[in-house]
Design a protein around this motif. Structure first.
Motif, mmCIF file in Angstrom:
data_model
loop_
_atom_site.group_PDB
_atom_site.id
_atom_site.type_symbol
_atom_site.label_atom_id
_atom_site.label_comp_id
_atom_site.label_asym_id
_atom_site.label_seq_id
_atom_site.Cartn_x
_atom_site.Cartn_y
_atom_site.Cartn_z
ATOM 1 N N SER A 128 -7.549 0.714 7.576
ATOM 2 C CA SER A 128 -8.466 0.462 6.464
ATOM 3 C C SER A 128 -9.543 -0.562 6.812
ATOM 4 C CB SER A 128 -7.668 -0.017 5.236
ATOM 5 O OG SER A 128 -6.935 -1.186 5.543
ATOM 6 N N SER A 186 0.849 -1.192 0.000
ATOM 7 C CA SER A 186 0.000 0.000 0.000
ATOM 8 C C SER A 186 0.881 1.236 0.000
ATOM 9 C CB SER A 186 -0.929 0.021 1.218
ATOM 10 O OG SER A 186 -0.187 0.162 2.417
ATOM 11 N N GLU A 235 -0.170 4.126 0.972
ATOM 12 C CA GLU A 235 -0.478 4.805 2.230
ATOM 13 C C GLU A 235 0.429 4.312 3.351
ATOM 14 O OE1 GLU A 235 -4.344 4.349 -0.157
ATOM 15 O OE2 GLU A 235 -2.588 3.148 0.351
ATOM 16 N N GLY A 236 0.671 3.002 3.388
ATOM 17 C CA GLY A 236 1.524 2.428 4.416
ATOM 18 C C GLY A 236 2.941 2.945 4.345
ATOM 19 N N TRP A 276 -1.607 0.817 8.363
ATOM 20 C CA TRP A 276 -2.635 1.163 7.385
ATOM 21 C C TRP A 276 -3.656 0.039 7.238
ATOM 22 C CZ3 TRP A 276 -5.007 4.991 5.426
ATOM 23 C CH2 TRP A 276 -5.826 4.808 4.317
ATOM 24 N N ILE A 304 2.937 6.458 5.898
ATOM 25 C CA ILE A 304 2.786 6.391 7.353
ATOM 26 C C ILE A 304 4.062 5.858 7.993
ATOM 27 C CG2 ILE A 304 1.548 5.230 9.230
ATOM 28 C CD1 ILE A 304 -0.937 5.267 7.425
#
Length: 345
Positions: free
Chosen positions: A323, A274, A276-277, A319, A280
């Motif tokens: 999620s 991901s 997003e991960g 994440w 982060i």
């Protein structure tokens, strides 16, 4: 039984494909603003801040390249520093030895990791699992040993980028800011674009089950090769930019295994497979490095324990936990079938 005639209107598909979400549109807007802010850093940030942001961008780039390798292609590498060091040395040689503009040398240096990745992949692709990981580490060590014994790169003493003195501090800040913007645009934006393409669908299928993907026509070998070369070039870009900012390179720093360690930590803690991960995890690592880096070995032990705990009890990372509770992806790559509602007269 009498058949019921179907009009052309009623024969139309009753579903539509949704590829974007509200959260995704907001994230893309913020991403565009972030790219613009990176490019304009000389006009709002000090030199120290620019160097700090550049380091952060290098972390993001390297982690995302490792994420594409391990999270989607199933290639767990612990030797991506080989391509960072190779591109960094290529940039120094072009700029310092042959007099090429150092900023142009960064672009030219990317040819080196792209070329080196081809024989490396054909040497390693027959290995699987931990054997592949060990093989990538061995390749990186070979690169380090070779650079230590090459006289035209000043062997173990390393090289200094003295040609940068020809540029003012403001010019260097502009260059570093633009390079940060380009690096994030290519690694994060490029990955997102690729994952949303038809190749991305094949890559996701390969991630879930390579055998099943191959049975459906996905060329797993070719796709893995493409990802491996692309990851090598992405890591090479991060290496060239990072060592240009450092103004010095030597074998120990160029091929430092710590780059692979931080990529693994970022992706495992943030969330593998991901984008997003990666963001982060990079934020967590960057803050932890700034706050606790002075504690030395104990600091690395804490990071290692955190990685192990996440791998055991939260394999999808932070994440993944987020999620599960909120379906609001920042970079949506899934396709959703939405039923069309019939309009009533």
């Amino acid at each position: 039984m009498t058949s019921i005639p179907i009009s052309p209107a009623s024969a139309a598909p009753a579903v539509t494909v949704r590829r974007q979400t509200t959260s995704g549109r907001i994230a893309l807007t913020l991403f565009a603003i972030a790219i613009l802010a990176l490019a304009l850093m000389p006009w709002w940030a000090k030199t120290g801040t620019i160097r700090m942001v550049l380091e952060l961008c290098c972390y993001i780039a390297v982690a995302q390249m490792w994420n594409m390798l391990a999270g989607y292609a199933g290639l767990v590498s612990v030797g991506q520093q080989a391509f960072m060091g190779a591109a960094g040395y290529a940039m120094f040689v072009l700029a310092q030895t042959f007099g090429v503009n150092p900023f142009l040398a960064i672009a030219l240096s990317l040819v080196v990791p792209a070329v080196l990745a081809v024989p490396c992949y054909f040497l390693l692709h027959r290995l699987d699992g931990p054997y592949f990981a060990i093989g990538t580490w061995v390749v990186a060590e070979v690169f380090r040993l070779v650079s230590t014994n090459l006289g035209w790169v000043n062997a173990g003493a390393g090289m200094s980028l003295t040609v940068m003195k020809d540029y003012s501090a403001f010019q260097r800040n502009i260059a570093m800011s633009l390079l940060c913007a380009v690096m994030i645009l290519l690694t994060i934006g490029g990955s997102y674009w690729f994952l949303r393409s038809r190749y991305g669908l094949a890559l996701i299928a390969m991630r879930d089950n390579p055998v099943a993907a191959a049975s459906q026509g996905v060329n797993v070998k070719r796709l893995r090769f493409m990802i491996y070369v692309a990851a090598a070039v992405g890591c090479g870009l991060a290496g060239s930019v990072y060592f240009m900012a450092q103004l010095r390179i030597n074998p120990a720093s160029a091929f430092d295994p710590m780059w692979s360690n931080l990529a693994i930590f970022i992706v495992m803690v943030g969330g593998i497979a991901s984008i997003e991960g990666v963001l982060i995890g990079t934020a967590i690592y960057f803050v932890a490095d700034r706050w606790f880096g002075a504690y030395g070995a104990s600091y690395f032990v804490v990071l290692g324990v955190m990685t192990v705990l996440v791998a055991l009890y939260a394999r999808t990372g932070i994440w993944g936990l987020v999620s599960r509770r909120w379906d609001a992806p920042w970079f949506p790559i899934r396709r959703h079938l939405i039923l069309k509602t019939e309009e009533k007269p």
